[in-house]
Motif scaffolding. Structure first.
Motif, short mmCIF file in Angstrom:
data_model
loop_
_atom_site.label_atom_id
_atom_site.label_comp_id
_atom_site.label_asym_id
_atom_site.label_seq_id
_atom_site.Cartn_x
_atom_site.Cartn_y
_atom_site.Cartn_z
N ASP A 8 -7.11 -3.20 -4.38
CA ASP A 8 -6.56 -2.38 -5.99
C ASP A 8 -7.80 -1.70 -6.24
OD1 ASP A 8 -3.58 -3.06 -5.89
OD2 ASP A 8 -4.93 -4.91 -5.09
N HIS A 10 -7.38 1.79 -7.14
CA HIS A 10 -7.15 2.52 -7.56
C HIS A 10 -7.80 3.78 -8.51
CE1 HIS A 10 -2.51 0.97 -7.37
NE2 HIS A 10 -3.36 -0.67 -7.21
N ASP A 34 -4.35 -0.19 -1.96
CA ASP A 34 -4.45 1.05 -3.09
C ASP A 34 -5.77 0.99 -3.95
OD1 ASP A 34 -1.34 0.85 -3.39
OD2 ASP A 34 -1.25 -0.87 -4.98
N HIS A 62 1.15 2.26 -3.13
CA HIS A 62 0.45 3.49 -4.07
C HIS A 62 -0.41 4.87 -2.89
CE1 HIS A 62 0.52 2.81 -8.26
NE2 HIS A 62 0.93 1.40 -7.70
N HIS A 114 -1.60 -5.85 2.32
CA HIS A 114 -1.59 -5.52 0.64
C HIS A 114 -0.87 -6.79 0.08
CE1 HIS A 114 -2.10 -2.71 -3.04
NE2 HIS A 114 -0.63 -2.66 -2.39
N HIS A 146 -2.46 -6.89 -4.27
CA HIS A 146 -1.07 -5.88 -4.69
C HIS A 146 -0.73 -6.71 -6.18
CE1 HIS A 146 2.67 -4.45 -3.88
NE2 HIS A 146 3.32 -4.47 -3.83
N HIS A 148 -2.91 -7.89 -8.29
CA HIS A 148 -3.94 -8.18 -9.12
C HIS A 148 -4.29 -8.80 -10.26
CE1 HIS A 148 -2.93 -3.27 -9.46
NE2 HIS A 148 -2.45 -3.58 -8.68
ZN ZN Z 1 -2.54 -2.45 -6.50
#
Ligand code: ZN
Length: 243
Positions: A8, A10, A34, A62, A114, A146, A148
């Motif tokens: 993640d 991001h 992600d 994402h 994930h 996923h 976080h």
């Molecule tokens: Zn995420």
């Protein structure tokens, strides 16, 4: 063998850089998906991960949404805004890289997804999902992202009993024979467990230890860049509280 474990990211390049500095010297990387969405540097984050060399990477929801392969109906308003911006921003080679990623990958001793193992886009948020993942595991360790949230579950092979602990401040998991483990290293680029420091893990296969760690990064730079680009301010503000 020492693996750096990232999830993640991001699009938060400042967080990714801080984590990779801490991970210098590891033998390989596991990336739990992600890489993009929410944050202001999707291309730079994908390029940084691609440049790691020895990296086993799975795709996140994402990442799929950013290349038009996952419906955003269930995304909240801000997440959808950020994904629409990311779709415009991503370069063709980076789109192709995300499109090439599998939903699941295996290395000796661990499986990487994930979300949950039966459904890589499902949130593993409690004992029911942990149980179905444990039942689908053939390796002693499953690494997931996923949510976080840095945490882990373990299951006694003999009794089937499940345990759970949060790792909000980091922590060391000594892997024991006769148990299976699901470990979430937390989010690099958007922690949601109340601790705004970037979260990641190191898995040492010879020591049989997974260590979750937190590191400070200049989150004000990420926030400033998000504001300059017109990304939703709620997404910038949440970085400051880790929620
Ligand atoms: Zn995420």
């Amino acid at each position: 063998m020492r693996y750096g474990v990232l999830s993640d990211i991001h699009g938060n390049l400042e967080a990714l850089r801080a984590v990779l500095r801490e991970l210098s010297g590891v033998d390989a990387y596991l990336c739990l998906g992600d890489l993009v969405g929410y944050g202001p540097n999707p291309n730079e984050c994908v390029e940084t991960v691609r440049a790691l060399g020895s990296v086993h990477c799975v795709v996140g929801n994402h990442d799929l949404a950013a290349i038009g392969k996952y419906a955003t109906d269930w995304f909240n308003f801000y997440a959808r805004e950020a994904i629409m911006w990311t779709q415009e921003e991503l370069s063709e080679p980076n789109r192709a890289f995300l499109a090439s990623l599998p939903t699941k990958t295996t290395v000796p001793g661990a499986v990487v997804v994930h979300g949950s193992l039966p459904d890589p886009m499902e949130y593993l948020v409690g004992e029911a999902e942990a149980r179905s993942t444990f039942e689908a595991m053939t390796e002693p360790l499953c690494l997931v992202g996923h949510t976080h949230v840095a945490e882990y579950y373990w299951r006694e092979n003999y009794s089937g009993e499940i345990g759970h602990a949060l790792l909000t401040k980091g922590g060391r998991i000594e892997l024991q024979l006769g148990r299976r483990y699901i470990v979430n290293p937390g989010g690099v680029g958007q922690p949601r467990d109340g601790n705004p420091r970037a979260s990641y893990a190191v898995w040492d296969t010879s020591q049989e230890v997974v260590e979750v760690r937190r590191v400070n990064y200049p989150l004000n730079l990420t926030q400033r860049r998000m504001k300059q680009l017109g990304l939703p301010s709620a997404l910038a503000e949440r970085l400051g509280v880790g929620k």
